[in-house]
Structures are given as structure tokens and as C-alpha cells.
Design an enzyme around this catalytic site. Structure first.
Site, PDB file in Angstrom:
ATOM      1  N   SER A 138      -0.911   2.974   9.585  1.00 37.81           N
ATOM      2  CA  SER A 138      -1.076   3.758  10.817  1.00 37.81           C
ATOM      3  C   SER A 138       0.274   4.241  11.308  1.00 37.81           C
ATOM      4  O   SER A 138       1.304   3.610  11.055  1.00 37.81           O
ATOM      5  CB  SER A 138      -1.718   2.896  11.897  1.00 37.81           C
ATOM      6  OG  SER A 138      -1.633   3.544  13.141  1.00 37.81           O
ATOM      7  N   TYR A 151      -0.994  -4.568  17.145  1.00 38.33           N
ATOM      8  CA  TYR A 151      -1.564  -3.757  16.067  1.00 38.33           C
ATOM      9  C   TYR A 151      -0.446  -3.075  15.293  1.00 38.33           C
ATOM     10  O   TYR A 151      -0.432  -3.060  14.057  1.00 38.33           O
ATOM     11  CB  TYR A 151      -2.500  -2.719  16.695  1.00 38.33           C
ATOM     12  CG  TYR A 151      -3.128  -1.734  15.734  1.00 38.33           C
ATOM     13  CD1 TYR A 151      -4.164  -2.131  14.890  1.00 38.33           C
ATOM     14  CD2 TYR A 151      -2.683  -0.408  15.681  1.00 38.33           C
ATOM     15  CE1 TYR A 151      -4.742  -1.215  14.017  1.00 38.33           C
ATOM     16  CE2 TYR A 151      -3.255   0.505  14.815  1.00 38.33           C
ATOM     17  CZ  TYR A 151      -4.285   0.103  13.986  1.00 38.33           C
ATOM     18  OH  TYR A 151      -4.856   1.003  13.119  1.00 38.33           O
TER      19      TYR A 151
END
Lengths: 245, 433
Positions: A138, A151
Site C-alpha cells: 500500500s 497499518y
């Protein structure tokens, strides 16, 4: 016709990519957690033209099961030409800040368990000396920000791990692609406020298929995220800490 | 995914959206007094797909094929699958949609909820006539399997039911066989409305539709091009004509003055005269034949930010004087835009309680939004339609009065007991108040 293993096949991006593979007539093995959803995808991909579709439901973050599942894959599909590692969770950052067990879980799902898959796969691919490993990371992993650093840290770790793996496997002819999607309209972002930066998982899937064919190494998708992240990475830390990102 | 609008971009409303990701998802919890409305691709021209102050259920991700019997041409898919997605699956294996509207960018759920029709209405009826079964999820969690035989009352309420009876989770329907993706087309120029009627009567093609010059008056009133076609015979080679995949796109809202009486008149005149011969024949790919406007992405933007109205009605055609009167009113108003479409419907009885198609002459026209002036014109058309036994199409309406709607669709009261207590739409609240 390629043999493709998708780990995390019910994720929105994986679904869209699987449709493209099916349309080409590939053979697919789907791993996911939810049997009902896997059944739906299984039927859909068969209708779309996949030469073969097999699935198995399992808790993908449970590393003890990984070796056994891979054996099952090799037995029914054969050794895959392409592996797509696509599962992940986006936990509530605020909760993780208060509760280590939650942060730990995020790391288990988004970093540690992918490392387990990749360790097993890397050795099998290296032995064969061909194939592609595609890992969904990501843009959140490019720089730590207060709004999602748990995250982000897991995905950042995964990006660096795959980067090293790519370096290692290059010498045995294995291609490793790190995908860094920006905001994508998926169940993962269901609670986020949508803006013009959001794109459909179908668009991301199209980019990944292309990058896979061209044997690219790092894919930002859509393309402009490469520049957004470049700017974000260039901001000096003394200024960055003052920002509310 | 930023805004959920209707295709004509009027009215502009605020509503919350819940995205459904799986057909197995449960419906979202709602607050007391709030309502839900399924939303596909927002191609209806009005508030049948809007739910101001309430929530809409975005169904685009319910896009899985569930079952395809390639031998019999029976397809079952989730309701968010688009006609475009279906066509790319079925055409290479020799099947086609039994009925298709003028765009392939609608969802299957929308096709059922509006009981859509196409150029083959006179042979094939509506989309609803080809449905074998579908599954309906109600907000109380109950699930109905509906077909003409099973739960037939729910079938009748949901086909053409404007999405109000619950969420259609999947639909199974019958396809028709084709030899290739081509259409044998014949285009005939007609000088006035009487000629149109004789052409319609004489036409022996499976598909027929006419383009109308809504600006022409006097002797030319109702002139246009009559287009008819059949799926091509097997001897035509697939490679004969490849589709042109380059797409035009309208990236911005055109300023209001782009479309005016003069520019439209010019366009219509050029279009009418583009064909010099009285009759021309040829082969066409199915895309430009069925979906001419799909080649221009966001074509709705040419009408500017204020949006536009589309008006579609059907009138009994045993009274051409009424139709002429109506065309005259439109031409004299000078407000009609290009893209007038006429067709004669066959006498196949529609299945849904609120289905629009019925035997007669149907006319569809775009009108730029000039505010009051346009609303008055459309209201005047409603009056003519209602006085002569016609009806107006809900899927293309944003403004008909409750009184007219209730006169056009006397079944609306029967519909009430099938409407999900937690479902509603802007349209429904407007026409039942």
C-alpha cells in the site's frame, strides 16, 4: 494458459484481477476465508472462461496451515506460474493505539502471515527458476503518518520484505511485483469519506495485469500516486511532524 | 462514486449511500423513518433512482455471473451485472439479449425494475417477458423466489416495480440465439408522420425505431429516418466489420448556450439529409445499431449543469390527429432537442403492475432545462396524453403530477401492499402524495 494461485481471493482487487485471468482462460486456485463468497466467485470465474477453478476456505493469517495449503494447491493445480497475495485488513488506528493485541493482530494479518507465505513460495519459485509473485502492499507503507501508522508500518515492512525478496530472486529468474494502490473503492475503505482520488478495483486490476506482463517491479496504481508519495516522502521531518496527515 | 445522480442530472439531491459488496450481505440498519432504494448505474432520467433524504443501496458490486447454460441460453446473474458485461460474455458464444434498451450501461436489476423495452417490442415485448425467475430480499430479511408461476403476485409487482418491493438479488432470464455480432440494417428516410406510420405497418424486421426531427414543421412535421434491422445471417464473417473502440467523451458541462434552436436545427437538418437515397441498406456492428450514444461517454453533459428532461409517452395510434397535434405543440415550442425517437409498440401485454409499454405509438424526446417554460410545456403534453388514453414513462420522469400518474397507472394502489415498508424513492413519494 497460466496456473494462478490467489491468496485472499475474496478481496475486491483480487476478484477483479481473477476475472481478467479467467477471461484469458487461465487455471485458478482461490484461497480465502469465507466459503460462501468463494463459491460465488468460483461460479463466476468458471462462466467467464477459466480453464479450471478450485478453491479452499481457510484462515489465511494462521501460518501453521500455510505449508499444508500449498501442498494442496500443488496437488490440484500444479506449481503456479503466478501467485497473487492479496488479503489484508485495515484496522481502526485509534483502537490499535490503545490496545497492543489489536496492533499485533494487524501485524499478523498484514505482515507476518504474508512473510510466511512468501518464505515458502520463494523457495519453491527459486527452485523452478521462473514465475511471478505479486504482493499487494500500500502507499500507506511509504511514510508513517499519525492517521494510520499501524497499518502503514505493516505494509511498509511488507514493501521492504518484497523488495529484498525481489533482489534475491532476480538472480534465479523469478519476478516479484510490489503493488502500492492508493485509495480504492473496496469494503476495506467502506467507512472512509470518498474523494476524487478513489478509483475502482477494476482499474487497479487492469494496472496490475499490465505490470505483470511487463515484469515491472513496483507499481503505484493509479500512476499519479508515485508522484503524490514522492512529494510526501520529500517533506522534511521537522515539517512533517507538524502536519495532520 | 462521488455523487449519485440520475442521468438527466435533475433534480440534484442529497442522499446517503450504502455500497453492497456481496449478494449475501444483509441490508444496512436504518434509522426510524429512513428508507432505502436500490441504485444501479443511475441511467434513468428522473427520480425513480433517487431517494432524497434517505439512503440508496449501490448495487454495482453485485456483479457475479451465477449460472450459464450455454446450450439453452439461460443466464443467471446478480442484479448489479450490467448489460455490457453480459453482452461481452454471451456474444462470442452465439447469444444475445432478448430485449435491450438504448444503452448497455444499465444493470440487470434496473432492467427488471423498469421493465425496459427496446426496438423489438413489437415481436418480443419487454425485458420482463424473458425473465424465468429472480430472488427478492425484503428489509425484514425474508426472501422470495419469484417467477410467473411461483409467487406470481410478487413477480408482477417487482417487474416494473421501480425497485420498491425490495432488493432484487439475482435474475435468471432467457437469451436469444444469434449467428454473429452483426445486424442487417435498412434505413428509410420519411418525409412526414404519415409516412412513418405506413413504414411501421409494413416493416417485417425484428427491430425497428425511427429518429424524429423534432424541429421540423408544416409539411415536414414528423420527418425522420426509419431504421430497421435483423440479426445477420450466418454467412457474414465476424471479421467483416470490427467495432470502433475509440470513445468520445464529454469531459465538462457544456455552457448553456451551446444547444440552442439554431444549432439543433442545423444538426437535425444535416442528420436528416446525411442520407441522400430514400432507402439505404448495409451491415452494422451491434454496438452502433443498438447503442449509438454509448459511444459518447457522459453525453448528458452537453445539456449543461442544469440538466435536462426526457419525455416519453405512449398513445393509441388509431388516432393520428392527436399524435400530429402533439408533434406540432413540440415543434412550435422550439424547445425540443435532437434525439427524438419514435416507435410503434406491439400488442404484447406487459406483465408488471406498473409496466409502461402497451400497444400504441411511443415518442421520446429530450428537452433542455429552461425551468418554468419547459415544465409548462411538459405538463401540457401530459394533459394531451391523459385526454387520449396514453401514459407517461416513470423511468423518464421528474415532474408529472400525482393526479396524472394515478390516472395513468390505476394499479398503483394494488402496488402499495407489495412495497417494502423500508423502501421508497423520490418518484414514489412525489406521485403518491
Amino acid at each position: 494458459m497460466k496456473k494462478i494461485l490467489i491468496i485472499g481471493a475474496t478481496s475486491a482487487i483480487a476478484r477483479e484481477l481473477a476475472k481478467r485471468f479467467a477471461g484469458r482462460g487461465d487455471k485458478l486456485f482461490l484461497l480465502g476465508r469465507d466459503e460462501g463468497k468463494l463459491q460465488i466467485i468460483h461460479a463466476d470465474l468458471q462462466i467467464r472462461g477459466a480453464a479450471k477453478v478450485v478453491y479452499a476456505a481457510a484462515d489465511l493469517a494462521n501460518t501453521e496451515k500455510h505449508a499444508g495449503l500449498l501442498q494442496q494447491v500443488y496437488k490440484t493445480l500444479g506449481e503456479p506460474d503466478v501467485v497473487l497475495l492479496a488479503y489484508g485488513t485495515l484496522g481502526e488506528q485509534a483502537q490499535g493505539e490503545q490496545d497492543y493485541t489489536m496492533a499485533q493482530q494487524e501485524f499478523q494479518t498484514n505482515f507476518l502471515s504474508p512473510v510466511s507465505w512468501l518464505t515458502l513460495l520463494a523457495n519453491d519459485f527459486a527452485r523452478r527458476g521462473s514465475g511471478s509473485i505479486v504482493v499487494l502492499s500500500s502507499v500507506a507503507g511509504d511514510r508513517g503518518r499519525q492517521s494510520n501508522y499501524i497499518y502503514g508500518a505493516a505494509k511498509g515492512g511488507l514493501s521492504i520484505f518484497t523488495q529484498g525478496l525481489r533482489n534475491r530472486l532476480y538472480h534465479s529468474g523469478v519476478h516479484v511485483l510490489t503493488v502500492k494502490p492508493g485509495f480504492t473503492d473496496t469494503p476495506m475503505t467502506a467507512d472512509m469519506k470518498k474523494n476524487f482520488l478513489f478509483v475502482s478495483p477494476a482499474k487497479v486490476a487492469r494496472d496490475i495485469e499490465q505490470a505483470l506482463e511487463k515484469r515491472q517491479t513496483i507499481l503505484y496504481t493509479p500512476w499519479f500516486w508515485r508522484f503524490i508519495m514522492l512529494v510526501i516522502k520529500l517533506i522534511p521531518e521537522w515539517l512533517f511532524i507538524k502536519l495532520k496527515l | 462514486m462521488l455523487a449519485y445522480q440520475s442521468w438527466n442530472r435533475y433534480p440534484s439531491v442529497r442522499q446517503k449511500a450504502d455500497i453492497l459488496h456481496w449478494a449475501t450481505d444483509v441490508l444496512p440498519d436504518i434509522q426510524q423513518g429512513e428508507t432505502l432504494l436500490p441504485y444501479g448505474l443511475g441511467r434513468s432520467y428522473g427520480d425513480v433512482c433517487l431517494n432524497q433524504g434517505g439512503r440508496i443501496l449501490d448495487t454495482q458490486n453485485l456483479n457475479h455471473f451465477l449460472h450459464f447454460d450455454r446450450a439453452k441460453g439461460i443466464l443467471r446473474c446478480e442484479s448489479g451485472v450490467t448489460l455490457a458485461q453480459i453482452l461481452s460474455l454471451i456474444i462470442p458464444v452465439g447469444w444475445f439479449l432478448p430485449v435491450t434498451p438504448g444503452t448497455q450501461f444499465i444493470t440487470l436489476g434496473g432492467a427488471v425494475a423498469n421493465d425496459v423495452h427496446g426496438k423489438n417490442h413489437h415481436c418480443a415485448g419487454n425485458f420482463g417477458h424473458h425473465i424465468r425467475q429472480f430472488e427478492l430480499l425484503r428489509s425484514d430479511g425474508s426472501v422470495y423466489l419469484c417467477s410467473p408461476q411461483q409467487n406470481p403476485e410478487w413477480f408482477r409487482a417487482t417487474v416494473g416495480g421501480l425497485g420498491l418491493t425490495g432488493l432484487i438479488r439475482w435474475v435468471e432470464f432467457q437469451l436469444i440465439p444469434i449467428n454473429n455480432p452483426l445486424i442487417e440494417v435498412e434505413t428509410v428516410k420519411f418525409a412526414n408522420i404519415d409516412e412513418f406510420f405506413s413504414l411501421s405497418k409494413a416493416s417485417a424486421f425484428d427491430y425497428s425505431v425511427a429518429w424524429l426531427d423534432g424541429m421540423a414543421k408544416g409539411k415536414s412535421l414528423g420527418r425522420g429516418l426509419f431504421m430497421q434491422g435483423n440479426h445477420a445471417a450466418p454467412q457474414w464473417n465476424h471479421g467483416y466489420c470490427m467495432k470502433n473502440t475509440r470513445k468520445l467523451s464529454i469531459p465538462i458541462d457544456f455552457p448553456g448556450f451551446t444547444l440552442n434552436k439554431l444549432s439543433i436545427k442545423l444538426f437535425n437538418t444535416l442528420y436528416y439529409h446525411k442520407q441522400i437515397k430514400k432507402v439505404s441498406t448495409g451491415l452494422a456492428h451491434y454496438l452502433p445499431f443498438f447503442y449509438p450514444l454509448d459511444g459518447v461517454e457522459n453525453w448528458n453533459r452537453i445539456y449543461g449543469a442544469k440538466g435536462f428532461f426526457q419525455y416519453q409517452c405512449v398513445l393509441p395510434y388509431d388516432n393520428p390527429a392527436v399524435i400530429k397535434e402533439m408533434l406540432k405543440t413540440i415543434a412550435n415550442s422550439g424547445q425540443a432537442s435532437f434525439l427524438g425517437v419514435m416507435k410503434v409498440f406491439g400488442d404484447i401485454q406487459s406483465l408488471g403492475l406498473l409496466s409502461f409499454p402497451r400497444k400504441g405509438f411511443t415518442l421520446a424526446l429530450d428537452f433542455r432545462n429552461h425551468g418554468e417554460k419547459t415544465l409548462r410545456l411538459l405538463e401540457a403534453l401530459d394533459v394531451m396524453v391523459s385526454a387520449n388514453g396514453g401514459v407517461v414513462y416513470p423511468a423518464k420522469d421528474t415532474r408529472m403530477s400525482a393526479q396524472h400518474f394515478q390516472q395513468f397507472y390505476p394499479n398503483w394502489e394494488d402496488m402499495l401492499k407489495f412495497i417494502d415498508p423500508h423502501f421508497s424513492s423520490g418518484f414514489w413519494r412525489r406521485v403518491t402524495k
